[in-house]
Design a protein around this motif. Structure first.
Motif, PDB file in Angstrom:
ATOM      1  N   PHE A 177     -11.083 -12.997 -15.380  1.00 16.15           N
ATOM      2  CA  PHE A 177     -11.306 -14.207 -14.571  1.00 16.15           C
ATOM      3  C   PHE A 177     -10.728 -14.043 -13.168  1.00 16.15           C
ATOM      4  N   LEU A 178      -9.477 -13.575 -13.093  1.00 12.63           N
ATOM      5  CA  LEU A 178      -8.843 -13.410 -11.788  1.00 12.63           C
ATOM      6  C   LEU A 178      -9.449 -12.246 -11.012  1.00 12.63           C
ATOM      7  N   ARG A 179      -9.789 -11.159 -11.725  1.00 10.11           N
ATOM      8  CA  ARG A 179     -10.319  -9.974 -11.046  1.00 10.11           C
ATOM      9  C   ARG A 179     -11.623 -10.292 -10.328  1.00 10.11           C
ATOM     10  N   ARG A 180     -12.460 -11.133 -10.956  1.00  9.68           N
ATOM     11  CA  ARG A 180     -13.750 -11.465 -10.349  1.00  9.68           C
ATOM     12  C   ARG A 180     -13.575 -12.270  -9.064  1.00  9.68           C
ATOM     13  N   SER A 230      -2.133 -14.591 -19.702  1.00  8.40           N
ATOM     14  CA  SER A 230      -2.589 -13.346 -20.333  1.00  8.40           C
ATOM     15  C   SER A 230      -4.091 -13.378 -20.595  1.00  8.40           C
ATOM     16  N   LEU A 231      -4.590 -14.534 -21.015  1.00  5.15           N
ATOM     17  CA  LEU A 231      -6.020 -14.680 -21.282  1.00  5.15           C
ATOM     18  C   LEU A 231      -6.837 -14.481 -20.004  1.00  5.15           C
ATOM     19  N   MET A 232      -6.378 -15.083 -18.903  1.00  7.72           N
ATOM     20  CA  MET A 232      -7.104 -14.938 -17.638  1.00  7.72           C
ATOM     21  C   MET A 232      -7.100 -13.498 -17.166  1.00  7.72           C
ATOM     22  N   SER A 242     -10.418 -12.247  -7.142  1.00  8.99           N
ATOM     23  CA  SER A 242      -9.576 -11.515  -6.208  1.00  8.99           C
ATOM     24  C   SER A 242      -8.866 -10.384  -6.937  1.00  8.99           C
ATOM     25  N   VAL A 243      -9.177  -9.154  -6.535  1.00  6.05           N
ATOM     26  CA  VAL A 243      -8.501  -7.999  -7.134  1.00  6.05           C
ATOM     27  C   VAL A 243      -7.006  -8.090  -6.881  1.00  6.05           C
ATOM     28  N   ALA A 244      -6.632  -8.542  -5.682  1.00 13.60           N
ATOM     29  CA  ALA A 244      -5.211  -8.635  -5.336  1.00 13.60           C
ATOM     30  C   ALA A 244      -4.486  -9.625  -6.241  1.00 13.60           C
ATOM     31  N   PHE A 245      -5.059 -10.806  -6.438  1.00 15.38           N
ATOM     32  CA  PHE A 245      -4.421 -11.802  -7.312  1.00 15.38           C
ATOM     33  C   PHE A 245      -4.335 -11.274  -8.746  1.00 15.38           C
ATOM     34  N   HIS A 246      -5.359 -10.576  -9.194  1.00 21.60           N
ATOM     35  CA  HIS A 246      -5.336 -10.021 -10.547  1.00 21.60           C
ATOM     36  C   HIS A 246      -4.227  -8.993 -10.704  1.00 21.60           C
ATOM     37  N   GLN A 247      -4.121  -8.068  -9.755  1.00 21.83           N
ATOM     38  CA  GLN A 247      -3.119  -7.014  -9.856  1.00 21.83           C
ATOM     39  C   GLN A 247      -1.696  -7.580  -9.770  1.00 21.83           C
ATOM     40  N   LEU A 248      -1.478  -8.482  -8.831  1.00 26.61           N
ATOM     41  CA  LEU A 248      -0.140  -9.071  -8.712  1.00 26.61           C
ATOM     42  C   LEU A 248       0.158  -9.997  -9.880  1.00 26.61           C
TER      43      LEU A 248
END
Length: 435
Positions: free
Chosen positions: A150-153, A143-145, A155-161
């Protein structure tokens, strides 16, 4: 052997079977979303022929159209002359991979290589990754990431999934590989469960419920200990030799399981198992063994339709729609069984969604590699789902499951619409609540 030579040797004859009639165009999701000939099956096949003949360049002209194919294989079902598009696609992927060998790789390619070579083929590493995911959820690190970006910066795909990942089961509560679980009531035979990679680590609860449904219908269930990744993602990315090694490992352990049937609950994995013999065209003994494995492989819906469900314990409320797994439908040819099971549920209102047979845009790891293209296809899919008034969207494959969860999230309907695997729905109405 260079990519052009591979195409000439392996794909050219099959590609010549395409008569360029265009029956594939209306069913191809990338042609519908991109609107250009190179994004269609017949366009890609024509490019394969030209590259095999040396008239175009494998990397400059063929690589991008091939990379942008979802591999859903809806075109095969529509083709009037039986062009083996899936086979041509994998051989084209192999040719592109051969041409790229030794060249500097962008970050996305390096991440794909790491996933396919250094994680998925190794059960111990997969289990460790699943444990780390559980820990990150348990401690709030995930949840923090997500909140921090952190993930969005990266990979947008990794962040969304990452936003729609389910809560994974604790490592100590999972079914043990190698376990033999007794049938309930009169024994029908022994079934071996293909656990899968993402299914076992992210959706282990579905595997647990699959085992329980089988047991309640009279099957003794074994979970072969040394089974490996099915190799589908490797084959789809041109890594044929890696796929063959994984297939050989699985053939050995399932042959030794003593089971009459091998059960999968993931459309893509089951399709790969049923097509293992394609990997061994030059190895007759392995081809025969692969064909025997394919004959015994069944999707869980096929088993439950043929041998019956446990007695219903409760009724369902609300509208249910079903989204086909492309490989379950187009490769395994399992179309009516999931629908028959859903229609049989007391209280459920089953509605057929327009375009349920169209790909959702997940495509294995397509949504990670080509996120924007994937989302265009998904958003169109969710418009059709919204028209049905569904409270539950049912899937039969882990990639589809995550993609549809993301679709519900993008619609702003995460609190109203549930996305469930077929097994989860059946378990809710057939099994004890504490199972």
């Amino acid at each position: 052997m260079r990519g052009r030579d591979l195409l000439k040797e392996k794909a050219w004859d099959s590609a010549l079977r395409c008569v360029q009639c265009g029956y594939c165009l209306p069913v191809c999701p990338t042609y519908q979303s991109m609107g250009k000939e190179s994004a269609s099956p017949r366009g890609r096949i024509n490019l394969v022929k030209l590259a095999a003949e040396g008239k175009t360049d494998v990397i400059r002209d063929l690589a991008e159209p091939i990379d942008l194919c979802l591999g859903c294989r809806a075109c095969e079902a529509a083709c009037p002359v039986g062009v083996p598009y899936g086979q041509i696609l994998e051989e084209a992927k192999e040719a592109v991979a051969e041409e790229r060998r030794g060249a500097p790789s962008p970050l996305g390619e390096r991440m794909k290589e790491a996933l396919l070579r250094h994680l998925l083929p190794h059960p111990g590493r997969l289990r460790m990754a699943g444990t780390l995911l559980w820990l990150s959820q348990k401690t709030g690190l995930q949840s923090l990431m997500l909140r921090s970006g952190f993930l969005r910066r990266r990979s947008v795909a990794f962040h969304q999934l990452g936003k729609v990942l389910p809560r994974v089961e604790a490592p100590y509560s999972r079914l043990r590989r190698g376990a033999l679980l007794p049938a309930q009531g009169r024994k029908k035979g022994r079934a071996a469960l293909f656990s899968g990679c993402i299914m076992d680590e992210v959706f282990h609860g579905i595997n647990r419920l699959t085992v329980e449904l089988l047991r309640q219908t009279g099957w003794e269930v074994i979970i072969p200990e040394n089974q490996r990744c099915c190799g589908a993602l490797h084959a789809h990315q041109g890594m044929r030799e890696e796929a063959k090694q994984l297939a050989k490992a699985n053939i050995r352990v399932f042959e030794a399981s003593g089971a009459e049937i091998y059960v999968s609950n993931a459309g893509g994995c089951g399709a790969m198992l049923r097509e293992y013999d394609r990997l061994f065209q030059d190895e007759p003994k392995w081809r025969e063994r692969a064909a025997r494995l394919a004959e015994r492989t069944r999707d869980i819906s096929e088993v439950l339709v043929r041998f019956g469900l446990p007695a219903f314990r409760r009724e369902w409320e609300g509208v249910i729609v079903y989204q086909d797994s492309c490989h379950l439908r187009h490769v395994q040819k399992v179309v009516e069984e999931p629908r028959e099971l859903l229609r049989s549920i007391p209280g459920a209102v089953y509605v057929e969604m327009e375009g349920a047979d169209r790909c959702c845009g997940s495509g294995g790891i397509y949504n990670l590699l080509h996120f924007e293209e994937s989302m265009k296809i998904l958003d169109d899919k969710m418009k059709e789902a919204a028209k049905t008034g569904a409270a539950t969207i049912v899937t039969a494959n882990p990639g589809c499951h995550l993609q549809m969860r993301l679709g519900v999230e993008r619609m702003g309907e995460a609190g109203r619409i549930r996305v469930l695997h077929l097994v989860e729905v059946l378990a809710e109405v057939c099994l004890e609540q504490n199972t």
